[in-house]
Scaffold this motif. Structure first.
Motif, mmCIF file in Angstrom:
data_model
loop_
_atom_site.group_PDB
_atom_site.id
_atom_site.type_symbol
_atom_site.label_atom_id
_atom_site.label_comp_id
_atom_site.label_asym_id
_atom_site.label_seq_id
_atom_site.Cartn_x
_atom_site.Cartn_y
_atom_site.Cartn_z
ATOM 1 N N UNK A 1 -4.444 34.034 17.061
ATOM 2 C CA UNK A 1 -5.639 34.445 16.546
ATOM 3 C C UNK A 1 -6.656 34.385 17.974
ATOM 4 N N UNK A 2 -7.764 34.976 17.942
ATOM 5 C CA UNK A 2 -8.720 35.222 18.982
ATOM 6 C C UNK A 2 -10.172 35.051 18.625
ATOM 7 N N UNK B 1 -14.324 32.710 24.928
ATOM 8 C CA UNK B 1 -13.079 33.143 24.067
ATOM 9 C C UNK B 1 -12.208 32.096 24.158
ATOM 10 N N UNK B 2 -11.667 31.836 22.837
ATOM 11 C CA UNK B 2 -10.733 30.834 22.501
ATOM 12 C C UNK B 2 -9.502 31.554 21.897
ATOM 13 N N UNK B 3 -8.301 31.413 22.389
ATOM 14 C CA UNK B 3 -6.980 31.933 21.789
ATOM 15 C C UNK B 3 -6.039 30.740 21.018
ATOM 16 N N UNK B 4 -5.751 30.944 19.959
ATOM 17 C CA UNK B 4 -5.039 29.802 19.077
ATOM 18 C C UNK B 4 -3.507 30.424 19.471
ATOM 19 N N UNK B 5 -2.687 29.495 20.212
ATOM 20 C CA UNK B 5 -1.331 29.941 20.601
ATOM 21 C C UNK B 5 -0.227 29.336 19.641
ATOM 22 N N UNK B 6 0.735 30.123 19.845
ATOM 23 C CA UNK B 6 1.983 29.393 19.172
ATOM 24 C C UNK B 6 2.819 28.459 20.353
ATOM 25 N N UNK B 7 2.812 27.212 20.155
ATOM 26 C CA UNK B 7 3.453 26.466 21.269
ATOM 27 C C UNK B 7 4.901 26.573 21.385
ATOM 28 N N UNK B 8 5.741 27.179 20.120
ATOM 29 C CA UNK B 8 6.959 27.231 20.332
ATOM 30 C C UNK B 8 7.485 28.652 21.096
ATOM 31 N N UNK C 1 -9.133 35.232 4.063
ATOM 32 C CA UNK C 1 -7.863 35.409 4.634
ATOM 33 C C UNK C 1 -7.423 34.245 5.594
ATOM 34 N N UNK C 2 -5.897 34.000 5.462
ATOM 35 C CA UNK C 2 -5.499 32.884 6.242
ATOM 36 C C UNK C 2 -5.667 32.699 7.700
ATOM 37 N N UNK C 3 -6.350 31.552 8.034
ATOM 38 C CA UNK C 3 -6.754 31.498 9.414
ATOM 39 C C UNK C 3 -7.984 31.942 9.928
ATOM 40 N N UNK C 4 -8.886 32.735 8.954
ATOM 41 C CA UNK C 4 -10.234 33.122 9.183
ATOM 42 C C UNK C 4 -11.193 32.264 9.180
ATOM 43 N N UNK C 5 -11.118 31.091 8.373
ATOM 44 C CA UNK C 5 -12.178 30.207 8.094
ATOM 45 C C UNK C 5 -12.604 29.459 9.420
ATOM 46 N N UNK D 1 -14.136 38.220 16.085
ATOM 47 C CA UNK D 1 -12.954 37.394 15.324
ATOM 48 C C UNK D 1 -11.694 38.153 15.051
ATOM 49 N N UNK D 2 -10.634 37.892 15.509
ATOM 50 C CA UNK D 2 -9.408 38.591 15.652
ATOM 51 C C UNK D 2 -8.420 37.635 14.834
ATOM 52 N N UNK D 3 -8.208 37.512 13.428
ATOM 53 C CA UNK D 3 -7.184 36.602 13.023
ATOM 54 C C UNK D 3 -5.738 36.864 13.176
ATOM 55 N N UNK D 4 -5.505 37.968 13.451
ATOM 56 C CA UNK D 4 -3.798 38.258 13.772
ATOM 57 C C UNK D 4 -3.626 39.085 14.913
#
Length: 556
Positions: free
Chosen positions: A279-280, A295-302, A225-229, A245-248
């Motif tokens: 994702x988290x 925990x690491x959260x991938x954010x949308x900088x926009x 799944x996109x972003x999971x790797x 793992x939380x991809x979305x």
């Protein structure tokens, strides 16, 4: 997790492995490779891509053994008894033991959360006059469990042992050339399958197992799944016990809300905030300080409107070592500006803010300028023990300390508040504490309800209770940041950071208001905990990191 789904694991584990039984299978399995079945990536390859989240729990005994270095003897005995009781409850009707029969062959366990199946109409034969039920039964999310098989011979032996247990019924069916075992115990079915002799897949819903077989046969998996790797690499914690793992993130919350009994649809404003987090990934591990969560959260900088700033941490030094709880941070005024900006897109929030603004205007206070405008530096809120005056009944009081570059506005605000207090028949008095001028709000025969004053040119404090004002303005003990307790809990947390949440468990559990609420068993467990610390940081605009430490006492 509902009870019907939480107890399906054990009988299904053995029932599924039964299908690899027989002499021919035994001969094959004896020389079969163990493969990569015990790692998260291997398990994720048989989880459908529709999974909203997944948790991987290691069965590595070395990681779990690390926990034994902590805890008082009494707490260790209590935990051991709890595990023993759990084992007896799970296997109450059999002679199966987790330690002897399951632990030798079970590898890592991945628990995935799949979207719920579509709701089906309820068809019931109701007597005349009975109330009409809801048109649909709201479905629960599907649970899918993947267990790595690290020792196939031990797994086979366990399966054969389970097959001989009374009260367990087995039924086989074929799907895509794979045999699904339906295990029924106490009228509750569980479905399972062994894939490639490396993974045992089981679920309380047959459809979930079928989807796992489709994935095994080539349909897209959670791993692809996109972003999971990226997030499947996990979080770097020592002696990892579990990874989540939380991809979305936004998509998961949406689906869970829709699957709730109320079938809640999230407001657009809430959804917009959720979409700030892409994702988290989180990890739980054990190190020399205790149990650590990252925990690491991938954010949308926009979409991120709040600009992160690190906190110097200097203001912690204004609190005495007796402080048992503390929260500190930086720039309340910036946070308030963000809330005001977000209220433009939220009619409910905007209305609430306007109501508060209007009420404060009646007493000549401007919410934005007089309350939040000058809070532009570091701040901290701390709780300090005291059994005197108005604090006698609760056993502690609190203090807020602010750094500000706008002393003039802050002083004007406190003058307005003092004037307002006089109209409520509160006596306003001046007192010198440790060479500092302090204003107190006094209640007859109870002492000071509240006090405020300046610790230096840029630092103001507000204290609840006269004794707390003394502890802050004329600190006679070591400062909190120099204490061993604070260092033990926060010293290993990441720096720089946005501030701390700190709790000294040893001091907290001795407070009368707390001690009266906890049982003897709870007190035994809490006696093994030094404290609890949380902090957060943001290395860049697209990443936010959270770290928590449950600081534990070492076993003697």
């Amino acid at each position: 997790m509902p009870e019907s789904k939480s107890k399906f694991l054990i009988p299904a584990v053995g029932a599924a492995v039964v299908i690899v039984g027989g002499i021919a299978a035994y001969t094959y399995l004896k020389g079969g490779p163990s493969g990569g079945s015990s790692d998260a990536l291997g398990s994720a390859k048989v989880v459908p891509s529709t999974a909203m989240m997944a948790t991987y729990i290691t069965t590595d005994p070395q990681a779990w053994e690390k926990l034994r270095q902590f805890g008082t003897p009494e707490a260790q005995k209590l935990v051991a008894k709890g595990l023993e009781d759990l084992n007896k409850e799970m296997f109450s009707d059999s002679n199966i033991s987790y330690e002897k029969d399951i632990k030798p062959w079970a590898g890592g366990v991945m628990i995935a959360l799949l979207p719920p199946n579509p709701a089906k109409p309820v068809q019931l034969n109701l007597p005349p006059g009975a109330p009409t039920p809801p048109p649909n039964v709201q479905p629960e999310p599907n649970i899918l469990v993947v267990v790595g098989i690290k020792d196939k011979i031990s797994a086979l032996n366990f399966a054969n042992k389970l097959k001989s247990q009374k009260g367990v019924k087995f039924k086989e069916s074929d799907y895509q050339g794979q045999k699904i075992i339906e295990t029924t115990e106490n009228g509750k079915p569980t479905y399972s399958v062994v894939l490639d002799n490396n993974h045992l897949v089981l679920a309380p819903e047959k459809q979930a197992v079928e989807k796992a077989i489709d994935t095994f046969k080539g349909q897209s998996s959670f791993a692809s799944k996109e972003g999971v790797s990226n997030i499947l690499k996990g979080v770097d914690v020592k002696n990892s016990l579990a990874q989540v793992y939380v991809p979305d993130y936004a998509g998961m919350v949406q689906q869970l809300a829709a699957a709730s009994p109320q079938g809640t649809q999230l407001p657009p404003q809430t959804l917009a905030q959720l979409k700030q987090v892409k994702s988290v990934v989180a990890g739980v591990g054990v190190d020399d300080a205790g149990v650590r969560v990252k925990a690491i959260a991938n954010l949308d900088p926009q979409l991120i409107k709040y600009q992160y700033q690190s906190t110097p941490g200097n203001i912690v030094g204004q609190f005495p070592t007796e402080t048992f709880a503390l929260v500190n941070g930086n720039g309340i005024s910036r946070g308030w500006e963000t809330v005001v900006e977000q209220s433009k897109d939220s009619p409910e929030l905007k209305q609430a803010l306007e109501q508060v603004r209007g009420q404060l205007k009646f007493v000549n206070i401007d919410l934005d300028k007089d309350i939040f405008g000058w809070m532009n530096g570091e701040f901290a809120l701390g709780a300090i023990p005291s059994n005197q005056g108005v604090l006698a009944s609760v056993g502690f009081g609190g203090a807020l300390v602010f750094d500000t570059s706008d002393r003039k506005t802050a002083e004007a605000t406190f003058t307005k508040l003092d004037t307002l207090a006089k109209t409520q028949q509160i006596n306003i008095a001046k007192r010198n504490i440790g060479g500092k001028d302090v204003t107190e709000w006094q209640i007859p025969q109870q002492g000071a309800l509240l006090a405020h004053g300046w610790l230096d040119q840029d630092t103001v404090f507000v204290a609840v209770g006269g004794p707390i004002a003394d502890a802050i303005a004329d600190r006679k003990s070591e400062s909190l940041d120099k204490s061993e307790a604070f260092k033990a809990v926060t010293g290993s947390l990441q720096k720089p950071n946005s501030g701390y949440f700190y709790l000294d468990m040893e001091k907290t559990k001795t407070l009368p208001v707390v001690n009266s609420l906890i049982s003897a068993e709870a007190n035994t467990i809490l006696s093994s905990i030094r404290g609890f610390g949380i902090t957060a940081t943001s290395p860049d605009k697209s990443t936010s990191e959270l770290e928590m430490l449950l600081a534990l006492k070492r076993a003697k």
